[in-house]
Scaffold this active site. Structure first.
Site, short mmCIF file in Angstrom:
data_model
loop_
_atom_site.label_atom_id
_atom_site.label_comp_id
_atom_site.label_asym_id
_atom_site.label_seq_id
_atom_site.Cartn_x
_atom_site.Cartn_y
_atom_site.Cartn_z
N HIS A 1 -6.57 5.29 11.47
CA HIS A 1 -6.74 6.75 11.38
C HIS A 1 -7.50 7.26 12.61
CE1 HIS A 1 -6.80 6.14 6.73
NE2 HIS A 1 -5.64 6.69 7.03
N LYS B 1 -7.12 11.68 -9.73
CA LYS B 1 -7.10 10.26 -9.34
C LYS B 1 -8.46 9.87 -8.79
CE LYS B 1 -2.37 9.40 -7.82
NZ LYS B 1 -1.65 9.31 -6.57
N ARG C 1 3.37 3.88 11.20
CA ARG C 1 3.14 2.45 11.38
C ARG C 1 4.44 1.68 11.52
NH1 ARG C 1 -1.12 2.62 6.59
NH2 ARG C 1 0.32 4.31 6.13
N SER D 1 -5.74 1.89 4.30
CA SER D 1 -6.91 2.04 3.44
C SER D 1 -6.77 1.13 2.22
CB SER D 1 -7.05 3.50 2.98
OG SER D 1 -7.20 4.34 4.08
P1 ADP Z 1 -3.33 5.13 4.10
O1 ADP Z 1 -1.82 5.03 4.16
O2 ADP Z 1 -4.05 4.16 4.98
O3 ADP Z 1 -3.87 5.22 2.70
P2 ADP Z 1 -3.25 7.92 4.32
O4 ADP Z 1 -2.26 7.90 3.25
O5 ADP Z 1 -4.49 8.67 4.13
O6 ADP Z 1 -3.69 6.47 4.75
O7 ADP Z 1 -2.49 8.34 5.65
C1 ADP Z 1 -2.79 9.47 6.42
C2 ADP Z 1 -2.02 9.46 7.72
O8 ADP Z 1 -2.54 8.40 8.53
C3 ADP Z 1 -0.52 9.17 7.61
O9 ADP Z 1 0.14 9.91 8.62
C4 ADP Z 1 -0.43 7.70 7.93
O10 ADP Z 1 0.83 7.35 8.46
C5 ADP Z 1 -1.51 7.58 8.98
N1 ADP Z 1 -2.02 6.23 9.09
C6 ADP Z 1 -2.58 5.49 8.11
N2 ADP Z 1 -2.95 4.29 8.58
C7 ADP Z 1 -2.59 4.27 9.91
C8 ADP Z 1 -2.66 3.28 10.94
N3 ADP Z 1 -3.15 2.09 10.71
N4 ADP Z 1 -2.20 3.61 12.17
C9 ADP Z 1 -1.67 4.82 12.39
N5 ADP Z 1 -1.54 5.79 11.45
C10 ADP Z 1 -1.99 5.52 10.23
#
Ligand code: ADP
Length: 162
Positions: free
Chosen positions: A19, A43, A93, A131
């Site tokens: 992130h 949730k 990703r 996450s």
């Molecule tokens: P996660 O999938 O880790 O729970 P979120 O759902 O909060 O995270 O995702 C928020 C944004 O961050 C999305 O656009 C997701 O593709 C991006 N994202 C999550 N992890 C990564 C990563 N490791 N590298 C690049 N972008 C990421």
């Protein structure tokens, strides 16, 4: 010229280095970047919302043009309109993220044709970082230090020892 304002949303439960990489890169592309902590009131996550916001604020302070906001039970496009956002920002990703994001793009485009979305490819080091992966490692007390900022690692470990 219109100021370019980005909005990067997620649950950030917890914020990872993946992130943070997207946030840093997007902050260079936009005049202003909003990081939106979106959550579902029904949730229960791992990290309390206030803590997610506090970590993001601390981690983005040095960037200078990043503001953290919180939203629940609201469409991203509505939040974007309220803040005069010109572009949504998403991280990709791999092909699974692409498919998932493409469906949101479809709906968002219909809801808000004036808003476009910018996709940033995850750095190879962070391609598999999520996450949920971090939460799983934490639950088994395994090492997750390579995937989250040091501040987050320390706090999560301290809380899990309590
Ligand atoms: P996660 O999938 O880790 O729970 P979120 O759902 O909060 O995270 O995702 C928020 C944004 O961050 C999305 O656009 C997701 O593709 C991006 N994202 C999550 N992890 C990564 C990563 N490791 N590298 C690049 N972008 C990421």
């Amino acid at each position: 010229m219109t100021r370019k304002i980005g909005l990067f949303t997620g649950s950030f439960d917890p914020v990872t280095l993946g992130h943070m990489d997207i946030i840093e890169r997007a902050s260079q592309l936009f005049d202003q970047l909003f990081v939106g902590v979106f959550y579902n009131r029904h949730k229960n996550g791992l990290v309390p919302i206030d803590q997610r916001v506090e970590w993001l604020e601390q981690l983005t302070e040095r960037l200078g043009n990043v503001e953290v906001l919180v939203s629940t039970e609201e469409l991203v496009v509505e939040v974007a309109r309220r803040h005069q956002v010109t572009h949504l920002v998403r991280g990709l990703r791999g092909s699974q993220d692409l498919e998932y994001e493409a469906s949101f793009d479809f709906y968002n485009r219909n809801l808000a044709p004036e808003l476009d979305t910018v996709y940033l490819l995850a750095k190879p080091d962070y391609k598999y970082v999520s996450s949920s992966g971090v939460r799983e490692l934490l639950a088994f007390k395994a090492d997750f230090s390579a995937y989250v900022p040091a501040l987050v690692q320390k706090e999560l470990e301290r809380k899990s020892d309590q």
